[in-house]
Write a protein that holds these residues in place. Structure first.
Motif, PDB file in Angstrom:
ATOM      1  N   GLU A 269      21.563  26.776 -20.311  1.00 23.27           N
ATOM      2  CA  GLU A 269      22.419  25.880 -21.087  1.00 23.27           C
ATOM      3  C   GLU A 269      23.470  26.686 -21.826  1.00 23.27           C
ATOM      4  N   LEU A 270      24.714  26.330 -21.630  1.00 23.74           N
ATOM      5  CA  LEU A 270      25.828  26.891 -22.390  1.00 23.74           C
ATOM      6  C   LEU A 270      26.596  25.709 -22.974  1.00 23.74           C
ATOM      7  N   PRO A 271      26.111  25.174 -24.071  1.00 18.44           N
ATOM      8  CA  PRO A 271      26.650  23.906 -24.574  1.00 18.44           C
ATOM      9  C   PRO A 271      28.064  23.967 -25.108  1.00 18.44           C
ATOM     10  N   GLU A 272      28.562  25.183 -25.458  1.00 21.51           N
ATOM     11  CA  GLU A 272      29.877  25.290 -26.069  1.00 21.51           C
ATOM     12  C   GLU A 272      30.930  25.943 -25.176  1.00 21.51           C
ATOM     13  N   LEU A 273      30.551  26.452 -24.021  1.00 19.87           N
ATOM     14  CA  LEU A 273      31.497  27.155 -23.154  1.00 19.87           C
ATOM     15  C   LEU A 273      32.511  26.172 -22.574  1.00 19.87           C
ATOM     16  N   THR A 274      33.792  26.482 -22.760  1.00 17.72           N
ATOM     17  CA  THR A 274      34.855  25.590 -22.293  1.00 17.72           C
ATOM     18  C   THR A 274      35.641  26.146 -21.117  1.00 17.72           C
ATOM     19  N   GLU A 275      35.699  27.479 -20.991  1.00 16.66           N
ATOM     20  CA  GLU A 275      36.572  28.049 -19.974  1.00 16.66           C
ATOM     21  C   GLU A 275      36.039  29.393 -19.488  1.00 16.66           C
ATOM     22  N   LEU A 276      36.108  29.599 -18.169  1.00 17.94           N
ATOM     23  CA  LEU A 276      35.765  30.878 -17.542  1.00 17.94           C
ATOM     24  C   LEU A 276      37.017  31.444 -16.895  1.00 17.94           C
ATOM     25  N   GLY A 277      37.367  32.699 -17.242  1.00 19.80           N
ATOM     26  CA  GLY A 277      38.529  33.320 -16.628  1.00 19.80           C
ATOM     27  C   GLY A 277      38.287  33.790 -15.213  1.00 19.80           C
ATOM     28  N   GLY A 278      37.024  34.069 -14.877  1.00 15.68           N
ATOM     29  CA  GLY A 278      36.668  34.531 -13.540  1.00 15.68           C
ATOM     30  C   GLY A 278      35.802  33.528 -12.824  1.00 15.68           C
ATOM     31  N   GLY A 279      34.882  34.037 -11.977  1.00 19.14           N
ATOM     32  CA  GLY A 279      34.023  33.168 -11.191  1.00 19.14           C
ATOM     33  C   GLY A 279      32.729  32.828 -11.892  1.00 19.14           C
ATOM     34  N   LEU A 280      32.043  31.826 -11.355  1.00 16.04           N
ATOM     35  CA  LEU A 280      30.722  31.419 -11.826  1.00 16.04           C
ATOM     36  C   LEU A 280      29.765  31.476 -10.647  1.00 16.04           C
ATOM     37  N   VAL A 281      28.712  32.312 -10.786  1.00 16.90           N
ATOM     38  CA  VAL A 281      27.728  32.475  -9.717  1.00 16.90           C
ATOM     39  C   VAL A 281      26.334  32.292 -10.306  1.00 16.90           C
ATOM     40  N   VAL A 282      25.562  31.390  -9.705  1.00 21.61           N
ATOM     41  CA  VAL A 282      24.138  31.242 -10.036  1.00 21.61           C
ATOM     42  C   VAL A 282      23.402  31.182  -8.703  1.00 21.61           C
ATOM     43  N   GLN A 283      22.599  32.219  -8.425  1.00 23.44           N
ATOM     44  CA  GLN A 283      21.894  32.216  -7.140  1.00 23.44           C
ATOM     45  C   GLN A 283      20.540  32.925  -7.240  1.00 23.44           C
ATOM     46  N   HIS A 284      19.618  32.466  -6.428  1.00 26.95           N
ATOM     47  CA  HIS A 284      18.263  33.028  -6.350  1.00 26.95           C
ATOM     48  C   HIS A 284      17.554  33.004  -7.703  1.00 26.95           C
ATOM     49  N   CYS A 285      17.832  31.976  -8.504  1.00 29.77           N
ATOM     50  CA  CYS A 285      17.086  31.744  -9.746  1.00 29.77           C
ATOM     51  C   CYS A 285      16.088  30.627  -9.442  1.00 29.77           C
ATOM     52  N   ASP A 286      14.942  30.978  -8.882  1.00 29.53           N
ATOM     53  CA  ASP A 286      14.068  30.014  -8.236  1.00 29.53           C
ATOM     54  C   ASP A 286      13.268  29.137  -9.194  1.00 29.53           C
ATOM     55  N   GLU A 287      13.212  29.529 -10.492  1.00 31.02           N
ATOM     56  CA  GLU A 287      12.490  28.718 -11.478  1.00 31.02           C
ATOM     57  C   GLU A 287      13.409  27.736 -12.192  1.00 31.02           C
ATOM     58  N   LEU A 288      14.673  27.774 -11.921  1.00 28.88           N
ATOM     59  CA  LEU A 288      15.667  27.034 -12.699  1.00 28.88           C
ATOM     60  C   LEU A 288      15.799  25.592 -12.207  1.00 28.88           C
ATOM     61  N   PRO A 289      15.439  24.596 -13.051  1.00 29.76           N
ATOM     62  CA  PRO A 289      15.535  23.204 -12.601  1.00 29.76           C
ATOM     63  C   PRO A 289      16.901  22.555 -12.856  1.00 29.76           C
ATOM     64  N   SER A 290      17.654  23.093 -13.856  1.00 29.67           N
ATOM     65  CA  SER A 290      18.931  22.455 -14.187  1.00 29.67           C
ATOM     66  C   SER A 290      19.908  23.463 -14.758  1.00 29.67           C
TER      67      SER A 290
END
Length: 400
Positions: A302-323
């Protein structure tokens, strides 16, 4: 010549060099207080005794290499205006320079196989770089007064060193690296305020604690923490801004506390920390670079306050992560990749309006395909996707 003595010699105006003396065993200059240029003791393997109890200054370099000395003791030496180098001195077990307060150039202690103690209790400044490396028996290393190093600071491949405590070090002009010290359990940098390069802590198998708890934490820290197999927690809760952070391949790491972090100047990369179950980024609002998570045990992201990313967003092989919840994120400056997260069933990216490069959402076995389709339509209806779109091997049997 087996011994050289000069009881009344008080000063040498130029270079004092002792070299290539195969049978010289002792050197005694009891009244010598100053050397006007370099003091060099080299390639004299029989030299076992050095007496210079009055030497207070060396105006050039102090070089010790390839002697038979067991102990290097200069009890009243206060300054070396050039470089201090002790290297490849196989018999040397200790260095005693209790009053040395300043070195104008670099300090190097490299490949001294027997040295166990290297304490510089008065040393405050090193004008150039500082390198202590490859001293296999070194287990005592005290620098309580050191405040500044002009360039690189590196301590590496000292297998017996158990602790590195630098209580007064405030400034390093280049990179600060602590690496490949197998027995090292603690690194303490409680006063660090300025770094010209990265802080690198890597390949220390026994490291359990990294202390950066400065009362005035530096801004723009670039921190690289890699392959410290025993490190269970990394507390960075004192930082509100970090320049660049990479935390990679720390097998025992379970917690990473970034609870006060509001701004990343560049990128945040957290990869291959298989036990990591806690990552607090609750107040992070902006990130100038990319955000990459790979092979973690996170139960929530959870990143409730993040509004902007200047680069890329990668989420991979996080096998316990439901959301994944990024409720205020409006733009990703480069690619968006969410892939191969076995338990991922939902994401909150309801404000996302722009992706600067490719979008990839694949191999998330529990993630409804229709959720992926809806996200693509949402972004395309707003500011769009700047590259290719790849979406497959998500859950086709779920309905939205």
């Amino acid at each position: 010549l087996t011994s050289l003595e000069s009881p009344s010699l008080a000063e040498v105006g130029g270079i004092l060099a002792i070299a290539q003396n195969d049978v010289l065993t002792s050197l005694s200059f009891p009244s010598l207080s100053s050397v006007g240029d370099d003091l060099s003791l080299t390639t004299s393997l029989a030299l076992a005794s050095l007496t210079m109890p009055s030497l207070s200054e060396v105006r050039g370099d102090l070089l010790v290499r390839g002697t038979g000395l067991v102990s290097l003791s200069l009890p009243v030496l206060t300054s070396v205006e050039g470089n201090l180098s002790v290297d490849k001195d196989a018999a040397l077990t200790s260095i005693g320079l209790p009053l040395l307060s300043s070195i104008g150039g670099w300090l190097v202690a490299i490949d001294n196989a027997a040295i166990a103690s290297f304490d510089l209790p008065a040393l405050a400044t090193v004008g150039d770089y500082f390198q202590v490396q490859g001293n296999a028996a070194l287990d005592s290393f005290e620098l309580p007064a050191l405040t500044s190093v002009g360039e690189l600071f590196k301590v590496s491949n000292n297998d017996a060193l158990a602790a590195l405590d630098l209580p007064s070090l405030a400034s390093v002009g280049g990179e600060l690296e602590v690496s490949s010290c197998e027995a090292l359990s603690t690194v303490a940098l409680p006063s660090i305020a300025s770094l010209g390069g990265r802080l690198v802590v890597r390949d220390n198998a026994g490291l359990t604690a990294l202390d950066l708890s400065s009362p005035a934490p530096m801004g723009g820290l670039r921190l690289y923490v890699r392959n410290n197999g025993a490190l269970a927690g990394l507390d960075l809760s004192m930082f509100t801004e970090i320049g660049d952070l990479t935390v990679d391949d720390n097998a025992a790491l379970t917690t990473l506390d970034l609870s006060a972090l509001s701004s990343m100047v560049s990128s945040l990369t957290v990869t291959n920390n298989g036990a990591l179950a806690s990552l607090d980024l609750s107040v992070l609002t902006s990130m100038g670079g990319g955000f990459s998570l790979h092979a973690l045990a996170l139960p929530v992201l959870e990143l409730p306050e993040l509004t902007e990313l200047g680069g890329g967003l990668v989420v991979q092989h996080c096998d316990e992560l439901p959301s994944i919840e990024f409720p205020k994120l409006t733009s990703v400056g480069s690619y968006l990749q969410i892939a191969a997260n076995d338990s991922l069933a939902s994401f909150g990216l309801h404000a996302l309006a722009s992706v600067g490069a490719a979008l990839t959402m694949t191999d998330n076995a529990a993630l409804a395909r229709c959720l992926v389709d809806d996200l693509v339509e949402q972004i395309q209806a707003a500011q769009g996707i700047g590259g290719s779109i790849t979406r497959h091997s998500n859950n086709a049997n779920c309905t939205c």
